[in-house]
Write a protein that holds these residues in place. Structure first.
Motif, mmCIF file in Angstrom:
data_model
loop_
_atom_site.group_PDB
_atom_site.id
_atom_site.type_symbol
_atom_site.label_atom_id
_atom_site.label_comp_id
_atom_site.label_asym_id
_atom_site.label_seq_id
_atom_site.Cartn_x
_atom_site.Cartn_y
_atom_site.Cartn_z
ATOM 1 N N VAL A 93 -7.970 -4.733 11.245
ATOM 2 C CA VAL A 93 -6.520 -4.544 11.339
ATOM 3 C C VAL A 93 -5.920 -4.358 9.955
ATOM 4 N N THR A 94 -5.046 -3.359 9.843
ATOM 5 C CA THR A 94 -4.190 -3.200 8.683
ATOM 6 C C THR A 94 -2.740 -3.234 9.153
ATOM 7 N N VAL A 95 -1.915 -3.989 8.455
ATOM 8 C CA VAL A 95 -0.486 -4.059 8.748
ATOM 9 C C VAL A 95 0.256 -3.338 7.629
ATOM 10 N N LEU A 96 1.117 -2.418 7.991
ATOM 11 C CA LEU A 96 1.923 -1.672 7.029
ATOM 12 C C LEU A 96 3.377 -2.138 7.128
ATOM 13 N N GLU A 97 3.965 -2.458 5.998
ATOM 14 C CA GLU A 97 5.330 -3.002 5.965
ATOM 15 C C GLU A 97 6.120 -2.333 4.846
ATOM 16 N N ARG A 98 7.290 -1.808 5.199
ATOM 17 C CA ARG A 98 8.062 -1.092 4.187
ATOM 18 C C ARG A 98 8.676 -2.019 3.149
ATOM 19 N N ARG A 99 8.960 -3.264 3.518
ATOM 20 C CA ARG A 99 9.483 -4.210 2.532
ATOM 21 C C ARG A 99 8.400 -4.557 1.522
ATOM 22 N N VAL B 3 2.281 -1.181 12.450
ATOM 23 C CA VAL B 3 3.371 -0.787 11.567
ATOM 24 C C VAL B 3 4.524 -1.761 11.765
ATOM 25 N N GLY B 4 4.763 -2.593 10.746
ATOM 26 C CA GLY B 4 5.815 -3.595 10.811
ATOM 27 C C GLY B 4 5.254 -4.996 10.750
ATOM 28 N N ALA B 5 5.755 -5.815 9.815
ATOM 29 C CA ALA B 5 5.261 -7.172 9.618
ATOM 30 C C ALA B 5 6.314 -8.203 9.992
ATOM 31 N N GLY B 6 7.037 -7.932 11.079
ATOM 32 C CA GLY B 6 7.926 -8.937 11.639
ATOM 33 C C GLY B 6 7.183 -9.786 12.652
ATOM 34 N N LEU C 177 -7.622 -16.396 9.770
ATOM 35 C CA LEU C 177 -8.569 -15.470 10.401
ATOM 36 C C LEU C 177 -9.295 -14.623 9.369
ATOM 37 N N GLY C 178 -8.594 -14.241 8.300
ATOM 38 C CA GLY C 178 -9.194 -13.396 7.276
ATOM 39 C C GLY C 178 -9.390 -11.974 7.775
ATOM 40 N N GLY C 179 -9.634 -11.090 6.821
ATOM 41 C CA GLY C 179 -9.980 -9.720 7.178
ATOM 42 C C GLY C 179 -8.823 -8.849 7.614
ATOM 43 N N VAL C 180 -7.575 -9.285 7.389
ATOM 44 C CA VAL C 180 -6.414 -8.460 7.719
ATOM 45 C C VAL C 180 -5.676 -8.153 6.429
ATOM 46 N N ARG C 181 -5.455 -6.891 6.189
ATOM 47 C CA ARG C 181 -4.711 -6.475 4.997
ATOM 48 C C ARG C 181 -3.277 -6.177 5.380
ATOM 49 N N ILE C 182 -2.330 -6.797 4.665
ATOM 50 C CA ILE C 182 -0.923 -6.452 4.828
ATOM 51 C C ILE C 182 -0.522 -5.633 3.611
ATOM 52 N N ALA C 183 -0.184 -4.387 3.852
ATOM 53 C CA ALA C 183 0.197 -3.479 2.771
ATOM 54 C C ALA C 183 1.717 -3.427 2.697
ATOM 55 N N TYR C 184 2.270 -4.150 1.708
ATOM 56 C CA TYR C 184 3.716 -4.177 1.523
ATOM 57 C C TYR C 184 4.172 -2.965 0.706
ATOM 58 N N GLY C 185 5.453 -2.640 0.861
ATOM 59 C CA GLY C 185 6.031 -1.533 0.104
ATOM 60 C C GLY C 185 5.556 -0.183 0.562
ATOM 61 N N GLN C 186 5.178 -0.069 1.833
ATOM 62 C CA GLN C 186 4.654 1.184 2.374
ATOM 63 C C GLN C 186 5.678 1.797 3.322
ATOM 64 N N GLN C 187 6.340 2.834 2.885
ATOM 65 C CA GLN C 187 7.329 3.521 3.712
ATOM 66 C C GLN C 187 6.628 4.614 4.502
ATOM 67 N N LEU C 188 6.641 4.475 5.808
ATOM 68 C CA LEU C 188 5.941 5.443 6.658
ATOM 69 C C LEU C 188 6.757 6.722 6.751
ATOM 70 N N THR C 189 6.233 7.787 6.160
ATOM 71 C CA THR C 189 6.915 9.083 6.210
ATOM 72 C C THR C 189 6.198 10.075 7.104
ATOM 73 N N ALA D 123 -5.248 8.189 6.168
ATOM 74 C CA ALA D 123 -5.987 7.837 7.358
ATOM 75 C C ALA D 123 -7.192 6.984 7.029
ATOM 76 N N GLY D 124 -7.900 7.297 5.932
ATOM 77 C CA GLY D 124 -9.061 6.510 5.571
ATOM 78 C C GLY D 124 -8.680 5.089 5.206
ATOM 79 N N THR D 125 -7.594 4.903 4.469
ATOM 80 C CA THR D 125 -7.144 3.565 4.105
ATOM 81 C C THR D 125 -6.760 2.770 5.332
ATOM 82 N N ALA D 126 -6.021 3.387 6.254
ATOM 83 C CA ALA D 126 -5.559 2.663 7.426
ATOM 84 C C ALA D 126 -6.723 2.205 8.279
ATOM 85 N N ALA D 127 -7.738 3.021 8.431
ATOM 86 C CA ALA D 127 -8.821 2.687 9.331
ATOM 87 C C ALA D 127 -9.806 1.728 8.702
#
Length: 369
Positions: free
Chosen positions: A50-56, A30-33, A140-152, A10-14
Protein backbone atom coordinates in the motif's frame (compact mmCIF):
# COMPACT_ATOMS: atom_id res chain seq x y z
CA UNK A 1 -13.06 16.35 5.97
CA UNK A 2 -10.10 15.40 3.80
CA UNK A 3 -9.79 17.05 0.43
CA UNK A 4 -6.44 15.64 -0.52
CA UNK A 5 -4.66 14.16 -3.44
CA UNK A 6 -1.29 13.09 -4.64
CA UNK A 7 0.77 12.36 -7.69
CA UNK A 8 3.27 9.62 -8.28
CA UNK A 9 4.66 7.75 -11.21
CA UNK A 10 3.05 4.40 -11.86
CA UNK A 11 6.18 2.53 -10.83
CA UNK A 12 6.45 4.45 -7.56
CA UNK A 13 2.80 3.93 -6.70
CA UNK A 14 2.87 0.20 -7.30
CA UNK A 15 6.20 -0.59 -5.72
CA UNK A 16 6.78 1.80 -2.84
CA UNK A 17 5.33 -0.34 -0.04
CA UNK A 18 6.85 -3.59 1.07
CA UNK A 19 5.75 -6.01 3.74
CA UNK A 20 6.33 -9.48 5.10
CA UNK A 21 5.38 -12.49 3.04
CA UNK A 22 3.82 -12.63 -0.38
CA UNK A 23 1.97 -9.48 -1.38
CA UNK A 24 -1.67 -10.01 -2.31
CA UNK A 25 -1.62 -7.04 -4.65
CA UNK A 26 -0.63 -3.39 -4.96
CA UNK A 27 -2.90 -0.56 -3.90
CA UNK A 28 -2.72 3.22 -3.96
CA UNK A 29 -4.94 5.13 -1.54
CA UNK A 30 -5.37 8.80 -2.40
CA UNK A 31 -5.98 10.82 0.75
CA UNK A 32 -4.65 10.42 4.30
CA UNK A 33 -7.75 11.35 6.25
CA UNK A 34 -9.84 8.98 8.37
CA UNK A 35 -11.20 6.95 5.46
CA UNK A 36 -7.90 6.74 3.62
CA UNK A 37 -5.82 5.69 6.61
CA UNK A 38 -8.40 3.12 7.73
CA UNK A 39 -8.45 1.69 4.21
CA UNK A 40 -4.67 1.47 4.15
CA UNK A 41 -4.71 -0.39 7.47
CA UNK A 42 -7.30 -2.90 6.26
CA UNK A 43 -5.45 -3.56 3.02
CA UNK A 44 -2.11 -3.93 4.75
CA UNK A 45 -3.57 -6.36 7.28
CA UNK A 46 -4.76 -8.42 4.30
CA UNK A 47 -1.22 -8.52 2.87
CA UNK A 48 -1.47 -5.84 0.20
CA UNK A 49 1.37 -3.47 -0.64
CA UNK A 50 0.00 0.00 0.00
CA UNK A 51 1.05 3.54 -0.82
CA UNK A 52 -0.93 6.50 0.52
CA UNK A 53 -0.73 9.78 -1.38
CA UNK A 54 -1.59 13.00 0.47
CA UNK A 55 -1.51 16.51 -0.92
CA UNK A 56 -0.82 18.08 2.47
CA UNK A 57 2.81 18.25 3.50
CA UNK A 58 2.29 16.78 6.99
CA UNK A 59 -0.37 14.86 8.96
CA UNK A 60 -3.49 16.85 9.77
CA UNK A 61 -3.70 18.35 13.22
CA UNK A 62 -6.78 20.53 12.93
CA UNK A 63 -10.35 19.73 13.92
CA UNK A 64 -12.37 19.14 17.05
CA UNK A 65 -14.40 16.00 17.82
CA UNK A 66 -15.87 13.02 16.02
CA UNK A 67 -18.85 11.05 17.22
CA UNK A 68 -18.20 7.32 16.75
CA UNK A 69 -21.39 5.23 16.64
CA UNK A 70 -21.27 1.64 17.97
CA UNK A 71 -21.37 0.26 14.42
CA UNK A 72 -18.26 2.26 13.53
CA UNK A 73 -16.62 1.14 16.78
CA UNK A 74 -17.18 -2.45 15.66
CA UNK A 75 -15.56 -1.64 12.31
CA UNK A 76 -12.54 -0.26 14.18
CA UNK A 77 -12.43 -3.44 16.28
CA UNK A 78 -12.28 -5.52 13.10
CA UNK A 79 -9.43 -3.31 11.87
CA UNK A 80 -7.57 -3.87 15.14
CA UNK A 81 -8.02 -0.28 16.33
CA UNK A 82 -10.84 -0.47 18.85
CA UNK A 83 -8.64 -0.37 21.94
CA UNK A 84 -6.71 2.63 20.61
CA UNK A 85 -9.99 4.49 20.08
CA UNK A 86 -11.36 3.70 23.52
CA UNK A 87 -8.12 4.80 25.20
CA UNK A 88 -8.74 8.43 24.17
CA UNK A 89 -12.53 8.59 23.70
CA UNK A 90 -15.26 9.61 26.15
CA UNK A 91 -18.85 8.29 26.25
CA UNK A 92 -21.60 10.61 25.09
CA UNK A 93 -24.67 10.52 27.35
CA UNK A 94 -27.26 12.88 28.78
CA UNK A 95 -27.60 15.18 25.75
CA UNK A 96 -30.74 17.21 25.15
CA UNK A 97 -32.36 19.32 22.44
CA UNK A 98 -33.18 22.77 23.84
CA UNK A 99 -34.74 26.04 22.82
CA UNK A 100 -32.65 29.23 22.95
CA UNK A 101 -34.18 30.05 26.35
CA UNK A 102 -32.89 26.73 27.71
CA UNK A 103 -36.17 24.84 27.80
CA UNK A 104 -35.65 21.14 27.08
CA UNK A 105 -37.60 19.89 24.08
CA UNK A 106 -36.37 16.29 23.90
CA UNK A 107 -33.45 13.98 24.58
CA UNK A 108 -31.04 12.86 21.93
CA UNK A 109 -31.46 9.06 21.60
CA UNK A 110 -28.03 8.23 23.02
CA UNK A 111 -29.24 6.03 25.87
CA UNK A 112 -31.48 4.05 23.52
CA UNK A 113 -28.53 3.54 21.18
CA UNK A 114 -26.42 2.31 24.08
CA UNK A 115 -29.07 -0.13 25.30
CA UNK A 116 -29.56 -1.54 21.83
CA UNK A 117 -25.86 -1.80 20.95
CA UNK A 118 -24.49 -2.70 24.37
CA UNK A 119 -21.94 0.12 24.18
CA UNK A 120 -22.24 3.92 24.21
CA UNK A 121 -21.67 6.44 21.49
CA UNK A 122 -18.11 7.71 21.86
CA UNK A 123 -16.58 11.11 21.22
CA UNK A 124 -12.94 11.42 20.28
CA UNK A 125 -10.75 14.33 19.31
CA UNK A 126 -10.12 14.33 15.57
CA UNK A 127 -6.33 14.58 16.03
CA UNK A 128 -6.44 11.67 18.50
CA UNK A 129 -8.28 9.46 16.00
CA UNK A 130 -5.86 10.33 13.22
CA UNK A 131 -2.93 9.65 15.55
CA UNK A 132 -4.40 6.23 16.37
CA UNK A 133 -4.73 5.42 12.68
CA UNK A 134 -1.17 6.53 11.93
CA UNK A 135 0.14 4.50 14.87
CA UNK A 136 -1.76 1.48 13.55
CA UNK A 137 -0.02 1.85 10.20
CA UNK A 138 3.36 2.16 11.92
CA UNK A 139 2.78 -1.07 13.80
CA UNK A 140 1.93 -2.92 10.59
CA UNK A 141 4.91 -1.52 8.69
CA UNK A 142 5.38 -1.57 4.96
CA UNK A 143 3.06 1.36 4.15
CA UNK A 144 4.48 4.50 2.63
CA UNK A 145 2.65 7.78 3.12
CA UNK A 146 3.81 10.24 0.49
CA UNK A 147 3.05 13.75 1.74
CA UNK A 148 3.04 16.83 -0.45
CA UNK A 149 1.80 14.92 -3.49
CA UNK A 150 -0.75 16.84 -5.54
CA UNK A 151 -2.55 14.45 -7.85
CA UNK A 152 -2.70 16.06 -11.28
CA UNK A 153 -2.95 12.96 -13.47
CA UNK A 154 -4.93 10.03 -12.01
CA UNK A 155 -3.88 7.97 -15.04
CA UNK A 156 -0.37 7.89 -13.54
CA UNK A 157 -1.67 5.38 -11.00
CA UNK A 158 -2.29 2.81 -13.71
CA UNK A 159 0.20 0.19 -12.50
CA UNK A 160 -1.58 -0.40 -9.18
CA UNK A 161 -4.06 -3.26 -8.94
CA UNK A 162 -6.42 -1.16 -6.82
CA UNK A 163 -6.90 2.61 -6.55
CA UNK A 164 -8.96 4.01 -3.68
CA UNK A 165 -10.23 7.58 -3.81
CA UNK A 166 -10.35 8.82 -0.22
CA UNK A 167 -9.61 12.38 -1.29
CA UNK A 168 -12.64 14.20 -0.01
CA UNK A 169 -15.53 16.12 -1.48
CA UNK A 170 -13.33 17.57 -4.26
CA UNK A 171 -12.04 14.10 -5.16
CA UNK A 172 -9.71 13.99 -8.17
CA UNK A 173 -10.32 10.24 -8.43
CA UNK A 174 -14.07 10.75 -8.61
CA UNK A 175 -13.65 13.46 -11.22
CA UNK A 176 -11.40 11.30 -13.39
CA UNK A 177 -13.34 8.04 -13.23
CA UNK A 178 -16.97 8.82 -12.35
CA UNK A 179 -17.75 11.79 -14.59
CA UNK A 180 -18.69 15.30 -13.57
CA UNK A 181 -22.42 14.95 -12.87
CA UNK A 182 -21.95 14.66 -9.11
CA UNK A 183 -20.06 17.37 -7.30
CA UNK A 184 -19.92 19.63 -4.23
CA UNK A 185 -23.10 21.63 -3.64
CA UNK A 186 -23.32 24.40 -0.99
CA UNK A 187 -26.42 24.55 1.20
CA UNK A 188 -26.11 28.25 2.05
CA UNK A 189 -24.99 27.78 5.64
CA UNK A 190 -21.65 28.28 7.37
CA UNK A 191 -20.51 26.14 10.29
CA UNK A 192 -18.12 27.23 13.01
CA UNK A 193 -16.47 24.74 15.36
CA UNK A 194 -14.14 25.12 18.30
CA UNK A 195 -12.95 23.82 21.66
CA UNK A 196 -13.74 25.64 24.91
CA UNK A 197 -11.15 25.30 27.66
CA UNK A 198 -13.65 24.18 30.30
CA UNK A 199 -16.34 21.54 30.73
CA UNK A 200 -19.82 23.00 30.36
CA UNK A 201 -21.70 19.99 31.73
CA UNK A 202 -24.55 20.99 29.38
CA UNK A 203 -24.53 18.86 26.25
CA UNK A 204 -26.68 18.44 23.19
CA UNK A 205 -28.06 20.96 20.71
CA UNK A 206 -30.02 24.18 20.97
CA UNK A 207 -32.28 24.93 18.01
CA UNK A 208 -33.31 28.47 17.14
CA UNK A 209 -34.78 30.15 14.07
CA UNK A 210 -32.45 29.37 11.16
CA UNK A 211 -29.46 28.48 13.34
CA UNK A 212 -28.38 26.09 16.06
CA UNK A 213 -25.61 25.54 18.60
CA UNK A 214 -24.20 22.24 19.86
CA UNK A 215 -21.91 21.22 22.73
CA UNK A 216 -20.35 17.83 23.45
CA UNK A 217 -17.66 16.50 25.77
CA UNK A 218 -14.36 15.73 24.06
CA UNK A 219 -11.79 15.19 26.84
CA UNK A 220 -11.21 16.21 30.45
CA UNK A 221 -11.40 19.96 30.96
CA UNK A 222 -12.62 20.79 27.46
CA UNK A 223 -15.88 21.08 25.51
CA UNK A 224 -16.39 20.69 21.78
CA UNK A 225 -18.83 23.20 20.30
CA UNK A 226 -20.30 23.89 16.87
CA UNK A 227 -22.68 26.47 15.46
CA UNK A 228 -24.39 27.14 12.16
CA UNK A 229 -25.36 30.56 10.92
CA UNK A 230 -26.13 32.40 7.68
CA UNK A 231 -23.31 32.38 5.17
CA UNK A 232 -21.94 35.93 5.66
CA UNK A 233 -21.56 35.78 9.46
CA UNK A 234 -18.21 36.87 10.95
CA UNK A 235 -16.75 35.75 14.28
CA UNK A 236 -18.03 38.88 16.01
CA UNK A 237 -21.46 38.47 14.42
CA UNK A 238 -21.47 34.87 15.63
CA UNK A 239 -21.05 36.00 19.22
CA UNK A 240 -23.80 38.58 18.77
CA UNK A 241 -26.14 36.02 17.21
CA UNK A 242 -25.99 33.87 20.35
CA UNK A 243 -25.64 36.61 22.98
CA UNK A 244 -29.15 36.09 24.39
CA UNK A 245 -29.16 32.27 24.23
CA UNK A 246 -29.10 30.19 27.37
CA UNK A 247 -26.03 29.69 29.53
CA UNK A 248 -23.29 28.63 28.87
CA UNK A 249 -23.47 29.39 25.13
CA UNK A 250 -22.47 33.09 25.36
CA UNK A 251 -19.65 32.18 27.77
CA UNK A 252 -18.36 29.43 25.46
CA UNK A 253 -18.03 31.93 22.61
CA UNK A 254 -16.69 34.73 24.83
CA UNK A 255 -13.96 32.55 26.35
CA UNK A 256 -12.83 30.78 23.17
CA UNK A 257 -10.20 32.57 21.09
CA UNK A 258 -11.64 33.20 17.59
CA UNK A 259 -8.16 32.51 16.17
CA UNK A 260 -8.74 28.85 17.08
CA UNK A 261 -12.19 28.61 15.52
CA UNK A 262 -12.64 26.67 12.29
CA UNK A 263 -15.06 28.05 9.73
CA UNK A 264 -16.30 26.08 6.75
CA UNK A 265 -19.07 26.30 4.22
CA UNK A 266 -21.43 23.37 4.49
CA UNK A 267 -21.56 21.33 1.29
CA UNK A 268 -22.71 17.91 0.24
CA UNK A 269 -22.22 15.67 -2.79
CA UNK A 270 -25.11 16.00 -5.24
CA UNK A 271 -26.60 14.18 -7.01
CA UNK A 272 -25.90 10.85 -5.35
CA UNK A 273 -23.49 8.65 -7.28
CA UNK A 274 -24.96 5.62 -9.10
CA UNK A 275 -21.94 3.55 -8.00
CA UNK A 276 -18.93 3.78 -5.70
CA UNK A 277 -16.72 1.65 -7.99
CA UNK A 278 -15.45 1.84 -11.56
CA UNK A 279 -13.31 -0.01 -14.11
CA UNK A 280 -12.96 -3.09 -11.91
CA UNK A 281 -10.15 -1.47 -9.89
CA UNK A 282 -11.32 1.96 -8.66
CA UNK A 283 -13.27 2.51 -5.44
CA UNK A 284 -14.39 5.58 -3.50
CA UNK A 285 -14.70 5.85 0.28
CA UNK A 286 -15.80 8.58 2.68
CA UNK A 287 -16.52 12.09 1.46
CA UNK A 288 -15.27 11.26 -2.03
CA UNK A 289 -18.23 8.87 -2.31
CA UNK A 290 -20.97 10.53 -0.27
CA UNK A 291 -19.98 13.83 1.37
CA UNK A 292 -22.82 14.90 3.65
CA UNK A 293 -23.84 17.72 5.93
CA UNK A 294 -22.76 17.19 9.56
CA UNK A 295 -26.20 17.18 11.17
CA UNK A 296 -26.29 13.47 12.01
CA UNK A 297 -22.64 13.44 13.05
CA UNK A 298 -21.99 10.41 10.85
CA UNK A 299 -19.26 11.56 8.44
CA UNK A 300 -16.37 9.79 10.18
CA UNK A 301 -18.52 6.75 10.94
CA UNK A 302 -19.53 6.20 7.32
CA UNK A 303 -15.90 6.59 6.19
CA UNK A 304 -14.79 3.93 8.69
CA UNK A 305 -17.60 1.60 7.66
CA UNK A 306 -16.66 2.10 4.00
CA UNK A 307 -13.00 1.35 4.69
CA UNK A 308 -13.72 -1.81 6.65
CA UNK A 309 -16.27 -3.13 4.14
CA UNK A 310 -14.01 -2.44 1.16
CA UNK A 311 -10.94 -4.05 2.67
CA UNK A 312 -12.93 -7.05 3.93
CA UNK A 313 -14.32 -7.68 0.46
CA UNK A 314 -10.94 -7.25 -1.19
CA UNK A 315 -9.12 -9.44 1.33
CA UNK A 316 -11.44 -12.35 0.59
CA UNK A 317 -11.24 -12.03 -3.19
CA UNK A 318 -7.60 -11.04 -3.79
CA UNK A 319 -6.44 -9.24 -6.96
CA UNK A 320 -7.88 -11.86 -9.32
CA UNK A 321 -11.35 -11.38 -7.92
CA UNK A 322 -11.14 -7.62 -7.55
CA UNK A 323 -14.03 -6.64 -9.87
CA UNK A 324 -16.43 -8.90 -7.98
CA UNK A 325 -15.09 -7.70 -4.64
CA UNK A 326 -15.70 -4.08 -5.60
CA UNK A 327 -19.24 -4.90 -6.70
CA UNK A 328 -19.84 -6.55 -3.32
CA UNK A 329 -18.49 -3.44 -1.56
CA UNK A 330 -20.77 -1.20 -3.60
CA UNK A 331 -23.77 -3.39 -2.81
CA UNK A 332 -23.02 -3.34 0.91
CA UNK A 333 -22.22 0.32 1.35
CA UNK A 334 -23.71 2.60 -1.29
CA UNK A 335 -27.38 2.61 -0.37
CA UNK A 336 -26.66 2.60 3.34
CA UNK A 337 -24.25 5.55 3.15
CA UNK A 338 -26.52 7.49 0.83
CA UNK A 339 -29.48 7.00 3.18
CA UNK A 340 -27.42 8.57 5.96
CA UNK A 341 -26.45 11.47 3.70
CA UNK A 342 -30.08 11.98 2.68
CA UNK A 343 -31.22 11.88 6.30
CA UNK A 344 -28.56 14.39 7.32
CA UNK A 345 -29.58 16.82 4.60
CA UNK A 346 -33.25 16.53 5.55
CA UNK A 347 -32.43 17.06 9.21
CA UNK A 348 -30.72 20.31 8.21
CA UNK A 349 -33.92 21.44 6.50
CA UNK A 350 -35.98 20.48 9.54
CA UNK A 351 -33.66 22.18 12.03
CA UNK A 352 -33.25 25.44 10.12
CA UNK A 353 -36.68 25.74 8.49
CA UNK A 354 -38.80 28.86 8.63
CA UNK A 355 -41.42 27.52 11.07
CA UNK A 356 -39.57 26.86 14.36
CA UNK A 357 -42.81 26.78 16.35
CA UNK A 358 -44.13 23.81 14.40
CA UNK A 359 -40.70 22.16 14.51
CA UNK A 360 -40.48 22.54 18.29
CA UNK A 361 -43.99 21.16 18.74
CA UNK A 362 -43.01 18.05 16.79
CA UNK A 363 -39.75 17.63 18.71
CA UNK A 364 -41.60 17.87 22.03
CA UNK A 365 -43.35 14.62 21.12
CA UNK A 366 -40.04 12.80 21.50
CA UNK A 367 -38.91 11.40 24.89
CA UNK A 368 -37.19 13.85 27.23
CA UNK A 369 -35.17 11.15 28.98
Amino acid sequence: MTESGGSAGAGTAAGAATGPGRAEGTAVVVGAGVGGLATAIGLRRAGWEVTVLERRTAPERYGTAFGIHPTAQSALDRLGLGDALRARAVPYRGARIRRPDGRVLAALPLERIERRAGRPELLVSRPHLLDALLAGLDRLGGVRIAYGQQLTDPAALGAADLVVGADGINSAIRGAHFGGASGPRPIGTVAWIGIAGFETGVYGETWGAGRFFGMTPVEAGRTNWYATVPEATTAQQLREAYADWHDPIPRVLAETDPATWIRYEMRHLYPALPTFVADGRIALVGDAAHAMTPHLGQGACTALLDAEALTRAVSVAGPAGLPGALRAYDTERRRSAQRVAFGSRNLHRFMTGGRPGLRDALVRLLPKR
